[in-house]
Design a protein around this motif. Structure first.
Motif, PDB file in Angstrom:
ATOM      1  N   ARG A  56      39.396 -94.490 -26.135  1.00 44.61           N
ATOM      2  CA  ARG A  56      38.994 -94.562 -24.728  1.00 44.61           C
ATOM      3  C   ARG A  56      38.768 -93.149 -24.187  1.00 44.61           C
ATOM      4  O   ARG A  56      39.542 -92.233 -24.480  1.00 44.61           O
ATOM      5  CB  ARG A  56      40.051 -95.288 -23.902  1.00 44.61           C
ATOM      6  N   LEU A  57      37.727 -92.966 -23.399  1.00 48.71           N
ATOM      7  CA  LEU A  57      37.331 -91.648 -22.913  1.00 48.71           C
ATOM      8  C   LEU A  57      37.466 -91.602 -21.393  1.00 48.71           C
ATOM      9  O   LEU A  57      36.899 -92.437 -20.684  1.00 48.71           O
ATOM     10  CB  LEU A  57      35.890 -91.343 -23.322  1.00 48.71           C
ATOM     11  N   PHE A  58      38.223 -90.622 -20.896  1.00 46.30           N
ATOM     12  CA  PHE A  58      38.472 -90.470 -19.464  1.00 46.30           C
ATOM     13  C   PHE A  58      37.993 -89.104 -18.991  1.00 46.30           C
ATOM     14  O   PHE A  58      37.903 -88.153 -19.767  1.00 46.30           O
ATOM     15  CB  PHE A  58      39.968 -90.609 -19.164  1.00 46.30           C
ATOM     16  N   LEU A  59      37.720 -89.025 -17.687  1.00 49.17           N
ATOM     17  CA  LEU A  59      37.325 -87.763 -17.050  1.00 49.17           C
ATOM     18  C   LEU A  59      38.187 -87.578 -15.810  1.00 49.17           C
ATOM     19  O   LEU A  59      38.316 -88.498 -14.983  1.00 49.17           O
ATOM     20  CB  LEU A  59      35.849 -87.801 -16.669  1.00 49.17           C
ATOM     21  N   THR A  60      38.780 -86.392 -15.671  1.00 47.75           N
ATOM     22  CA  THR A  60      39.737 -86.146 -14.592  1.00 47.75           C
ATOM     23  C   THR A  60      39.307 -84.974 -13.719  1.00 47.75           C
ATOM     24  O   THR A  60      38.865 -83.948 -14.207  1.00 47.75           O
ATOM     25  CB  THR A  60      41.134 -85.824 -15.175  1.00 47.75           C
ATOM     26  N   GLY A  61      39.463 -85.152 -12.397  1.00 51.02           N
ATOM     27  CA  GLY A  61      39.345 -84.064 -11.442  1.00 51.02           C
ATOM     28  C   GLY A  61      38.023 -83.324 -11.444  1.00 51.02           C
ATOM     29  O   GLY A  61      36.968 -83.853 -11.785  1.00 51.02           O
ATOM     30  N   PHE A  78      31.747 -97.539 -22.783  1.00 57.39           N
ATOM     31  CA  PHE A  78      30.753 -97.365 -23.838  1.00 57.39           C
ATOM     32  C   PHE A  78      29.748 -98.519 -23.874  1.00 57.39           C
ATOM     33  O   PHE A  78      28.642 -98.354 -24.392  1.00 57.39           O
ATOM     34  CB  PHE A  78      31.445 -97.235 -25.201  1.00 57.39           C
ATOM     35  N   GLN A  79      30.118 -99.694 -23.347  1.00 56.96           N
ATOM     36  CA  GLN A  79      29.213-100.839 -23.360  1.00 56.96           C
ATOM     37  C   GLN A  79      28.166-100.752 -22.243  1.00 56.96           C
ATOM     38  O   GLN A  79      26.982-101.035 -22.452  1.00 56.96           O
ATOM     39  CB  GLN A  79      29.997-102.156 -23.213  1.00 56.96           C
ATOM     40  N   THR A  80      28.601-100.345 -21.047  1.00 55.84           N
ATOM     41  CA  THR A  80      27.679-100.303 -19.906  1.00 55.84           C
ATOM     42  C   THR A  80      27.130 -98.902 -19.642  1.00 55.84           C
ATOM     43  O   THR A  80      26.254 -98.738 -18.800  1.00 55.84           O
ATOM     44  CB  THR A  80      28.383-100.805 -18.639  1.00 55.84           C
ATOM     45  N   ASN A  81      27.666 -97.892 -20.333  1.00 52.49           N
ATOM     46  CA  ASN A  81      27.252 -96.493 -20.150  1.00 52.49           C
ATOM     47  C   ASN A  81      27.555 -96.007 -18.735  1.00 52.49           C
ATOM     48  O   ASN A  81      26.815 -95.211 -18.161  1.00 52.49           O
ATOM     49  CB  ASN A  81      25.762 -96.327 -20.475  1.00 52.49           C
ATOM     50  N   ARG A  82      28.661 -96.475 -18.161  1.00 62.71           N
ATOM     51  CA  ARG A  82      29.035 -96.108 -16.802  1.00 62.71           C
ATOM     52  C   ARG A  82      30.394 -95.404 -16.770  1.00 62.71           C
ATOM     53  O   ARG A  82      31.260 -95.683 -17.610  1.00 62.71           O
ATOM     54  CB  ARG A  82      29.113 -97.342 -15.901  1.00 62.71           C
ATOM     55  N   LEU A  83      30.553 -94.519 -15.792  1.00 68.38           N
ATOM     56  CA  LEU A  83      31.866 -93.973 -15.475  1.00 68.38           C
ATOM     57  C   LEU A  83      32.479 -94.837 -14.395  1.00 68.38           C
ATOM     58  O   LEU A  83      31.925 -94.975 -13.301  1.00 68.38           O
ATOM     59  CB  LEU A  83      31.746 -92.519 -14.993  1.00 68.38           C
ATOM     60  N   GLU A  84      33.632 -95.428 -14.698  1.00 74.83           N
ATOM     61  CA  GLU A  84      34.267 -96.376 -13.789  1.00 74.83           C
ATOM     62  C   GLU A  84      35.542 -95.768 -13.218  1.00 74.83           C
ATOM     63  O   GLU A  84      36.368 -95.219 -13.955  1.00 74.83           O
ATOM     64  CB  GLU A  84      34.577 -97.674 -14.525  1.00 74.83           C
ATOM     65  N   TYR A  85      35.712 -95.874 -11.909  1.00 75.45           N
ATOM     66  CA  TYR A  85      36.854 -95.267 -11.244  1.00 75.45           C
ATOM     67  C   TYR A  85      38.142 -96.018 -11.556  1.00 75.45           C
ATOM     68  O   TYR A  85      38.186 -97.253 -11.541  1.00 75.45           O
ATOM     69  CB  TYR A  85      36.641 -95.226  -9.733  1.00 75.45           C
ATOM     70  N   CYS A  86      39.201 -95.256 -11.832  1.00 66.68           N
ATOM     71  CA  CYS A  86      40.555 -95.782 -12.011  1.00 66.68           C
ATOM     72  C   CYS A  86      41.404 -95.284 -10.839  1.00 66.68           C
ATOM     73  O   CYS A  86      40.891 -94.699  -9.891  1.00 66.68           O
ATOM     74  CB  CYS A  86      41.139 -95.299 -13.335  1.00 66.68           C
ATOM     75  N   HIS A  87      42.705 -95.501 -10.911  1.00 65.29           N
ATOM     76  CA  HIS A  87      43.592 -95.031  -9.848  1.00 65.29           C
ATOM     77  C   HIS A  87      43.556 -93.496  -9.788  1.00 65.29           C
ATOM     78  O   HIS A  87      43.688 -92.833 -10.814  1.00 65.29           O
ATOM     79  CB  HIS A  87      45.029 -95.510 -10.083  1.00 65.29           C
ATOM     80  N   PRO A  88      43.387 -92.906  -8.602  1.00 69.96           N
ATOM     81  CA  PRO A  88      43.267 -91.447  -8.489  1.00 69.96           C
ATOM     82  C   PRO A  88      44.584 -90.727  -8.735  1.00 69.96           C
ATOM     83  O   PRO A  88      45.676 -91.295  -8.559  1.00 69.96           O
ATOM     84  CB  PRO A  88      42.800 -91.240  -7.044  1.00 69.96           C
ATOM     85  N   MET A  89      44.484 -89.473  -9.134  1.00 68.85           N
ATOM     86  CA  MET A  89      45.659 -88.624  -9.301  1.00 68.85           C
ATOM     87  C   MET A  89      46.321 -88.368  -7.949  1.00 68.85           C
ATOM     88  O   MET A  89      45.715 -88.534  -6.884  1.00 68.85           O
ATOM     89  CB  MET A  89      45.265 -87.279  -9.924  1.00 68.85           C
ATOM     90  N   LYS A  90      47.545 -87.910  -7.989  1.00 65.97           N
ATOM     91  CA  LYS A  90      48.258 -87.560  -6.758  1.00 65.97           C
ATOM     92  C   LYS A  90      47.732 -86.251  -6.174  1.00 65.97           C
ATOM     93  O   LYS A  90      47.723 -86.063  -4.960  1.00 65.97           O
ATOM     94  CB  LYS A  90      49.760 -87.443  -7.037  1.00 65.97           C
ATOM     95  N   HIS A  91      47.292 -85.313  -7.040  1.00 65.24           N
ATOM     96  CA  HIS A  91      46.874 -83.983  -6.592  1.00 65.24           C
ATOM     97  C   HIS A  91      45.438 -83.689  -7.036  1.00 65.24           C
ATOM     98  O   HIS A  91      45.142 -83.773  -8.232  1.00 65.24           O
ATOM     99  CB  HIS A  91      47.799 -82.900  -7.154  1.00 65.24           C
ATOM    100  N   PRO A  92      44.553 -83.313  -6.113  1.00 60.38           N
ATOM    101  CA  PRO A  92      43.221 -82.843  -6.511  1.00 60.38           C
ATOM    102  C   PRO A  92      43.356 -81.550  -7.307  1.00 60.38           C
ATOM    103  O   PRO A  92      44.252 -80.741  -7.048  1.00 60.38           O
ATOM    104  CB  PRO A  92      42.514 -82.592  -5.177  1.00 60.38           C
ATOM    105  N   ARG A  93      42.431 -81.331  -8.244  1.00 56.86           N
ATOM    106  CA  ARG A  93      42.514 -80.122  -9.079  1.00 56.86           C
ATOM    107  C   ARG A  93      41.244 -79.960  -9.896  1.00 56.86           C
ATOM    108  O   ARG A  93      40.490 -80.913 -10.100  1.00 56.86           O
ATOM    109  CB  ARG A  93      43.733 -80.191  -9.991  1.00 56.86           C
ATOM    110  N   ALA A  94      41.041 -78.732 -10.372  1.00 59.00           N
ATOM    111  CA  ALA A  94      39.965 -78.418 -11.306  1.00 59.00           C
ATOM    112  C   ALA A  94      40.485 -77.372 -12.283  1.00 59.00           C
ATOM    113  O   ALA A  94      41.520 -76.738 -12.039  1.00 59.00           O
ATOM    114  CB  ALA A  94      38.738 -77.896 -10.575  1.00 59.00           C
TER     115      ALA A  94
END
Length: 206
Positions: A56-61, A78-94
Motif C-alpha cells: 500500500r502506498l501513502f503520501l503524507t503532509g 492502484f485500481q482507480t489511479n486516485r489519491l484518496e484522503y484518509c484521517h489527517p495527521m494531528k500536526h501539519p508538516r513538510a
C-alpha cells in the motif's frame, strides 16, 4: 523535484512534486511506468511517501500551491489511479520523515512548520495505526529535525511490536537518534534517545 522513492520489494515508486505524476520502476523487468494521478491537487512540495509491507502506498503532509502546510494522509489506489484522503495527521508538516514499522503503523517524524511567518524545525512525532485507522501522538524528538532518513531495526525472534527506529542525516547532522519501541532494556521505552555514535561526514551531508 521528486519525493524520495519508496521500495516495496519489487518496485521503486516516487511522486513528482508540483505535478500529478507517479513514477513506478519495476526492478525485475527494468521497466518504468509513468502514471498521471487522478487528483484535485498537485503533489505537495516536501510531502513524504511511505509504502507498507503489503504494497500500500501513502503520501503524507507537504506544502500546497498556496504555501499552506498540510496535515493530510492520502492513499494511492492502484485500481482507480486516485489519491484518496484518509484521517489527517494531528500536526501539519513538510520535509518530515515517514516510515512503516512492524507493528502495522506509519510513523511520521519531525519536519518543518511555519508559525507567525517563521519556518522552524519541529520535534512532533505521531503514528497511524492501519488497523484502527487512528493517529496517536508519540514522544517528541529531543529537538526539531527535518529532511532526515529513518531505518527500522528488529531481531528475527522479536515480537512484532518490539523494534528500534533510527533517525539520522538531514538536519540531524552527524547525530543519530533512536526510538525504542519496547525493544531494548538499555534505553528508555517509547522514548527517543541520542546515541553515542557519529555518522561519517560523507553520509551526514547527503
Amino acid at each position: 523535484a521528486l519525493c524520495r522513492g519508496v521500495y516495496d520489494g519489487t518496485r521503486l515508486m516516487w511522486f513528482q512534486y508540483l505535478t500529478k505524476t507517479l513514477r513506478i520502476l519495476d526492478i525485475e523487468q527494468s521497466k518504468m511506468i509513468v502514471q498521471e494521478v487522478v487528483s484535485d491537487n498537485e503533489i505537495p512540495l516536501g510531502s513524504k511517501s511511505v509504502v507498507t509491507s503489503d504494497g500500500r502506498l501513502f503520501l503524507t503532509g507537504g506544502v500546497d500551491h498556496t504555501d499552506r502546510y498540510l496535515n493530510t494522509l492520502m492513499e494511492y489506489n492502484f485500481q482507480t489511479n486516485r489519491l484518496e484522503y484518509c484521517h489527517p495527521m494531528k500536526h501539519p508538516r513538510a520535509l518530515h520523515t515517514a516510515i512503516f514499522a512492524p507493528d502495522k503503523c506509519i510513523y511520521v517524524i519531525g519536519g518543518r512548520f511555519r508559525e507567525e511567518n517563521v519556518g522552524r524545525d519541529i520535534a512532533y512525532c505521531e503514528k497511524y495505526n492501519l488497523l484502527t485507522e487512528k493517529w496517536e501522538t508519540i514522544e517528541n524528538l529531543p529537538r526539531g529535525l527535518h529532511a532526515t532518513s529513518a531505518a527500522i531495526y528488529q531481531s528475527k525472534n522479536c515480537l512484532p511490536n518490539a523494534f528500534l527506529i533510527h533517525c539520522f542525516n538531514g538536519s540531524a547532522g552527524k547525530n543519530v537518534f533512536v526510538y525504542n519501541n519496547n525493544f531494548s532494556k538499555d534505553l528508555p521505552a517509547y522514548e527517543w534517545s541520542k546515541l553515542n555514535v557519529r555518522v561519517p561526514e560523507k553520509l551526514s551531508n547527503t
